[in-house]
Design a protein around this motif. Structure first.
Motif, PDB file in Angstrom:
ATOM      1  N   GLU A 155       0.757  -1.057  -0.087  1.00 14.56           N
ATOM      2  CA  GLU A 155       0.055  -0.071  -0.075  1.00 14.56           C
ATOM      3  C   GLU A 155       0.790   1.267   0.131  1.00 14.56           C
ATOM      4  O   GLU A 155       1.713   1.488   0.974  1.00 14.56           O
ATOM      5  CB  GLU A 155      -0.746   0.100   1.159  1.00 14.56           C
ATOM      6  N   ARG A 156       1.019   1.975  -1.062  1.00  9.77           N
ATOM      7  CA  ARG A 156       1.550   3.467  -1.083  1.00  9.77           C
ATOM      8  C   ARG A 156       0.815   4.391  -0.662  1.00  9.77           C
ATOM      9  O   ARG A 156      -0.436   4.599  -1.297  1.00  9.77           O
ATOM     10  CB  ARG A 156       2.063   3.489  -2.604  1.00  9.77           C
ATOM     11  N   PHE A 157       1.036   4.917   0.485  1.00 12.20           N
ATOM     12  CA  PHE A 157       0.303   5.838   1.117  1.00 12.20           C
ATOM     13  C   PHE A 157       0.929   7.190   1.316  1.00 12.20           C
ATOM     14  O   PHE A 157       2.275   7.331   1.596  1.00 12.20           O
ATOM     15  CB  PHE A 157      -0.467   5.425   2.403  1.00 12.20           C
ATOM     16  N   THR A 158       0.042   8.456   1.396  1.00 12.66           N
ATOM     17  CA  THR A 158       0.564   9.514   2.016  1.00 12.66           C
ATOM     18  C   THR A 158      -0.473  10.061   3.118  1.00 12.66           C
ATOM     19  O   THR A 158      -1.140   9.319   3.438  1.00 12.66           O
ATOM     20  CB  THR A 158       0.518  10.808   0.868  1.00 12.66           C
ATOM     21  N   ASP A 159      -0.238  11.391   3.575  1.00 15.77           N
ATOM     22  CA  ASP A 159      -1.218  11.900   4.509  1.00 15.77           C
ATOM     23  C   ASP A 159      -2.493  11.929   4.053  1.00 15.77           C
ATOM     24  O   ASP A 159      -3.651  12.288   4.754  1.00 15.77           O
ATOM     25  CB  ASP A 159      -0.617  13.145   5.063  1.00 15.77           C
ATOM     26  N   THR A 160      -2.821  11.955   2.728  1.00 14.71           N
ATOM     27  CA  THR A 160      -4.021  12.287   2.225  1.00 14.71           C
ATOM     28  C   THR A 160      -4.623  11.314   1.392  1.00 14.71           C
ATOM     29  O   THR A 160      -6.042  11.322   1.186  1.00 14.71           O
ATOM     30  CB  THR A 160      -4.118  13.557   1.174  1.00 14.71           C
ATOM     31  N   GLU A 161      -3.699  10.207   0.958  1.00 14.37           N
ATOM     32  CA  GLU A 161      -4.397   9.291   0.125  1.00 14.37           C
ATOM     33  C   GLU A 161      -3.492   8.036  -0.158  1.00 14.37           C
ATOM     34  O   GLU A 161      -2.498   7.839   0.724  1.00 14.37           O
ATOM     35  CB  GLU A 161      -4.377   9.653  -1.508  1.00 14.37           C
ATOM     36  N   TYR A 200       3.783   1.401   2.403  1.00 14.31           N
ATOM     37  CA  TYR A 200       4.972   2.108   1.941  1.00 14.31           C
ATOM     38  C   TYR A 200       4.752   3.574   2.259  1.00 14.31           C
ATOM     39  O   TYR A 200       3.880   4.148   1.312  1.00 14.31           O
ATOM     40  CB  TYR A 200       5.257   1.917   0.606  1.00 14.31           C
ATOM     41  N   ARG A 201       5.377   4.325   2.922  1.00 16.36           N
ATOM     42  CA  ARG A 201       5.131   5.856   3.264  1.00 16.36           C
ATOM     43  C   ARG A 201       5.846   6.512   1.953  1.00 16.36           C
ATOM     44  O   ARG A 201       7.033   6.640   1.758  1.00 16.36           O
ATOM     45  CB  ARG A 201       5.441   6.050   4.515  1.00 16.36           C
ATOM     46  N   PHE A 202       4.989   7.133   1.168  1.00 15.46           N
ATOM     47  CA  PHE A 202       5.787   7.906   0.004  1.00 15.46           C
ATOM     48  C   PHE A 202       5.598   9.560   0.749  1.00 15.46           C
ATOM     49  O   PHE A 202       4.720  10.080   0.904  1.00 15.46           O
ATOM     50  CB  PHE A 202       4.819   8.040  -1.056  1.00 15.46           C
ATOM     51  N   HIS A 203       6.669  10.086   0.659  1.00 11.18           N
ATOM     52  CA  HIS A 203       7.135  11.448   1.037  1.00 11.18           C
ATOM     53  C   HIS A 203       8.203  12.181   0.558  1.00 11.18           C
ATOM     54  O   HIS A 203       9.028  11.384  -0.175  1.00 11.18           O
ATOM     55  CB  HIS A 203       7.262  11.363   2.544  1.00 11.18           C
TER      56      HIS A 203
END
Length: 341
Positions: A125-131, A205-208
């Motif tokens: 799961e690729r995620f950010t703070d909003t999606e 997976y935290r995308f930043h």
């Protein structure tokens, strides 16, 4: 928690560099796995924040911490870790990601049941703070091998290695392929062992902005292009000068060449079709349908050159025997000299 009675079967290789922001959450996700008999090897690579203090504050016997006095970089740190591991399997995780609770249990069960698989990843799961979005890469060796022609389809933070394969072939990360070192390693793995991805989310997976893929996007893409070239050559595609550009344009459906380059593009598709079917065991009908669409798109970009392009289209089997609608549409475009925009 007591130390497991038997030696750990899996070591999680966990490099850390200035990861204080998300480190505790990553560690918690590993230390609460449903499979408890593993070791967690954290290597602090010269962090200047509180990462090392956080690591040392964790009182779990499964966690061992090695400290690099200065920053050696990710590739050197990973190779250092691979030299230290003694367990049957090695799993990878980054300090800003979150493992699902069943990750190690399910990967270990799969590897035990498939001794011919030396490298196993999974969905993530690729995620950010909003999606967030679940990424579902191909799962079988044949599909992965074919997909590696185009891009890296094994997420680094989801993989588990069989250490016997690593040692037998001395497989390590290559510093010459910085920012795509994992992609290059998978391509070498594919020469000696079968690959697999589990059809279940193993990692969040935290995308930043601090991700390697964000900070070094240009360098990563340049290195990845070299890896794609190597993998195609390994499969017998014998790439020629210009093939990489044609390949990208064809599959992006943005062909920009002239008639000579259109002929080269058709030749490339023919070679790729043979490799896809015979070496990577792709479904010949599905691949034919896809290539018919790509070939129509490329030829349509030059439809303003008239019937010469239409005859070129028909010279390839995925033109002559393709979807009749594409054939009719291209004939009309070439007659009207109206190219696809």
């Amino acid at each position: 928690m007591t130390t497991p009675a038997s030696p750990p079967r899996v070591t999680v290789l966990f490099p850390v560099y200035n990861g204080e922001q998300y480190l505790r959450e990553a560690l918690e996700s590993l230390l609460t796995q449903t499979f408890p008999n593993f070791s967690l090897l954290a290597i602090d690579d010269g962090s200047t924040d509180s990462s090392l203090e956080i690591l040392r504050s964790i009182k779990d016997p499964r966690l061992s911490v090695k400290v690099n006095p200065t920053n050696r970089g990710l590739i050197n740190t990973l190779n250092e870790g691979l030299e230290l591991v003694q367990s049957e399997y090695v799993a990878r995780m980054d300090a800003d990601d979150i493992a699902t609770p069943y990750r190690l249990e399910e990967q270990l069960a799969f590897m035990d049941a498939h001794p011919d698989v030396g490298l196993c990843g999974g969905y993530y799961e690729r995620f950010t703070d909003t999606e967030s979005i679940v990424v579902r890469p191909p799962t079988t060796h044949e599909d992965i091998s074919y997909a590696l022609i185009f891009d890296n389809v094994m997420a680094h933070n989801t993989v588990m290695f069989r250490r016997s394969v690593l040692e037998r072939y001395r497989l390590r990360y290559d510093p010459a392929f910085a920012y795509a070192e994992d992609y290059e390693l998978w391509v070498r793995f594919a020469r000696y062992s079968r690959l697999a991805n589990l059809p279940r989310v193993l990692v969040r997976y935290r995308f930043h902005p601090a991700n390697t893929s964000s900070r070094f996007k240009t360098e990563q893409e340049a290195t990845a292009a070299k890896v794609r070239h190597i993998h195609r050559a390994n499969l017998g595609l014998e790439p020629q000068v210009g093939d990489a550009l044609l390949h990208r344009q064809l599959f992006d459906m943005r062909f920009e060449g002239d008639l000579r380059q259109l002929n080269a593009a058709g030749t490339w598709l023919s070679k790729l079709y043979r490799i896809g079917v015979w070496r990577c065991r792709q479904n010949p009908v599905s691949l034919f349908v896809q290539f018919n669409r790509l070939w129509y798109s490329a030829c349509g970009k030059l439809a303003d050159d008239g019937l010469t392009v239409f005859l070129q289209f028909l010279r390839k089997p995925y033109g002559m025997f393709g979807n009749p609608l594409y054939t009719l549409k291209l004939a009309y475009r070439c007659w009207k000299r109206t190219k696809i925009a």
